[in-house]
Design an enzyme around this catalytic site. Structure first.
Site, PDB file in Angstrom:
ATOM      1  N   ASP A 143      20.554   3.155  -8.005  1.00  0.00           N
ATOM      2  CA  ASP A 143      21.817   3.899  -8.001  1.00  0.00           C
ATOM      3  C   ASP A 143      22.531   3.727  -9.344  1.00  0.00           C
ATOM      4  O   ASP A 143      23.074   4.685  -9.903  1.00  0.00           O
ATOM      5  CB  ASP A 143      22.698   3.393  -6.854  1.00  0.00           C
ATOM      6  N   HIS A 179      23.862   0.445  -0.323  1.00  0.00           N
ATOM      7  CA  HIS A 179      22.897   1.427  -0.831  1.00  0.00           C
ATOM      8  C   HIS A 179      22.744   2.502   0.241  1.00  0.00           C
ATOM      9  O   HIS A 179      21.799   2.506   1.026  1.00  0.00           O
ATOM     10  CB  HIS A 179      21.546   0.766  -1.130  1.00  0.00           C
ATOM     11  N   ASN A 224      13.733  -2.766  12.103  1.00  0.00           N
ATOM     12  CA  ASN A 224      13.704  -3.519  10.852  1.00  0.00           C
ATOM     13  C   ASN A 224      13.983  -5.002  11.061  1.00  0.00           C
ATOM     14  O   ASN A 224      13.458  -5.844  10.332  1.00  0.00           O
ATOM     15  CB  ASN A 224      14.639  -2.881   9.827  1.00  0.00           C
ATOM     16  N   ARG A 237      20.920   4.635  14.855  1.00  0.00           N
ATOM     17  CA  ARG A 237      21.061   3.485  13.965  1.00  0.00           C
ATOM     18  C   ARG A 237      20.592   2.183  14.626  1.00  0.00           C
ATOM     19  O   ARG A 237      19.920   1.370  13.997  1.00  0.00           O
ATOM     20  CB  ARG A 237      22.508   3.334  13.488  1.00  0.00           C
ATOM     21  N   ALA A 254       0.817  -1.225   0.000  1.00  0.00           N
ATOM     22  CA  ALA A 254       0.000   0.000   0.000  1.00  0.00           C
ATOM     23  C   ALA A 254       0.844   1.266   0.000  1.00  0.00           C
ATOM     24  O   ALA A 254       0.316   2.376  -0.009  1.00  0.00           O
ATOM     25  CB  ALA A 254      -0.931   0.007   1.214  1.00  0.00           C
ATOM     26  N   GLN A 286       9.900 -12.157   8.361  1.00  0.00           N
ATOM     27  CA  GLN A 286       9.626 -12.370   6.925  1.00  0.00           C
ATOM     28  C   GLN A 286      10.602 -13.392   6.345  1.00  0.00           C
ATOM     29  O   GLN A 286      10.216 -14.219   5.517  1.00  0.00           O
ATOM     30  CB  GLN A 286       9.680 -11.045   6.162  1.00  0.00           C
TER      31      GLN A 286
END
Ligand code: NAX
Length: 324
Positions: A159, A187, A105, A98, A13, A112
């Site tokens: 990138d 990244h 996360n 951090r 979403a 997951q």
């Protein structure tokens, strides 16, 4: 006829999800002859919005789209999945350290990864887009011991594409004339876009530009392009990120001679083994291969080392937090 390929999109979403799903359903992810089934994974509060996107997907009557499911359960979303695009992540908010970001996360990508391990198809391929993408991919991989480690990747294709476009504009050539672009490392702002192997009309790109431009304009412009997009658009890159995810998976499945992707390091080029770092890669027979034999000069060495050191520090931090 071929049976449909199941593609799972997390954060469906969100703004990248909205730019991505229609292109997948239209056949751009896997090819114009490959039917797809979409699974949209969201958090409970966003399931309704994802259902709205699913309604719009229905309304396109895409010939290749054979089904859509919307769920907040990773075990359902990843059941039998062939391609997992992990886009949903916890963004960094003001005042967040951090460690807090990695912790939040870890709470997403650990479960997951486990759900992929327990439910996905044997040929599953995983692309992590959600930031910090390289380390989120490592976390998911470490929770999926039964999936070959090299199936976990992270996205540096945006990138790479940004670097192509900046160089094309500088040299006034079409992007199609540029070969062998490479992004190394994380990244993040430490990423290193390398022009010492890039070819333009048979010449090395680094020799076609002056060193000051390369060092003081090109590298920071590519590395900070995400911030420049936010500044201009008032929102982060979405359609270009979705486009890069499409490019990454299409090339992984269909093959390419040279692009950039973050894949688990085998120690090539002195990049610490195991971290998920961007390399120059080819894809053959459905597998990424690091392009070997490139000479790395002192200018590049310093920058590759700085970015891979950052990835090692992130790995050490998630170990410390017990996330891997
Ligand atoms: P949005 O905030 O628009 O959407 C993220 C969506 O993820 C939300 O709908 C949220 O509900 C969902 N979500 C959060 N946790 C979830 C979970 N556990 N399971 C399923 N869904 C979950 O962000 P958007 O602009 O779409 O960006 C998504 C991610 O891509 C961000 O982490 C962003 O930093 C990252 N990006 C990565 C890029 C790259 O090159 N690797 C470039 C673009 C982008 O910045």
């Amino acid at each position: 006829a071929q049976s449909p390929v199941k593609v799972t999109v997390t954060g469906a979403a969100g703004q990248i999800g909205y730019a991505l799903l229609f292109r997948i359903a239209s056949g751009q992810l896997l090819g114009a002859d490959v039917p797809v089934k979409l699974s949209l994974l969201e958090i409970p509060q966003a399931v309704k919005a994802a259902e709205g996107t699913a309604m719009e997907l229905d309304d396109c009557a895409f010939p290749l789209l054979s089904g859509i499911e919307v769920t907040d359960d990773p075990n359902v979303a990843f059941n039998g999945t062939n391609v997992a695009l992990l886009v949903g992540a916890r963004p960094r908010t003001a005042g967040m350290e951090r460690g807090d970001l990695l912790q939040a996360n870890g709470g997403i990508f650990g479960p997951q990864g486990k759900a992929i391990n327990d439910n996905a198809a044997d040929d599953v391929r995983v692309l992590v887009v959600g930031n910090p993408a390289n380390t989120n991919s490592l976390i998911a991989q470490q929770h999926a011991p039964d999936v070959p480690a090299e199936r976990f990747t992270a996205m540096t294709r945006l990138d790479h594409n940004r670097a192509l476009s900046q160089l094309a504009a500088k040299l006034q050539v079409p992007v199609t004339e540029i070969k062998k672009m490479t992004i190394w490392g994380n990244h993040s702002a430490t990423q290193y876009p390398d022009l010492f192997h890039t070819e333009v009309g048979g010449k090395i790109a680094a020799e076609l530009v002056d060193e000051a431009w390369l060092r003081d304009t090109f590298i920071p412009t590519v590395a900070k392009r995400g911030a420049a997009i936010i500044e201009a658009r008032g929102a982060s890159s979405a359609a270009s990120a979705a486009n890069a995810a499409i490019d990454h998976v299409f090339d992984w499945v269909n093959g390419t001679e040279w692009t950039s992707a973050a894949i688990p390091s085998d120690g090539s080029y002195g990049v610490p083994e195991g971290i998920i770092s961007s390399f120059p890669v080819a894809s053959r027979n459905g597998k990424w291969e690091i392009i070997q034999g490139l000479e790395i000069n002192a200018f590049s060495r310093e920058r590759i080392d700085a970015s891979t050191r950052e990835l090692e520090e992130e790995r050490a931090a998630v170990r410390e937090l017990g996330l891997i």
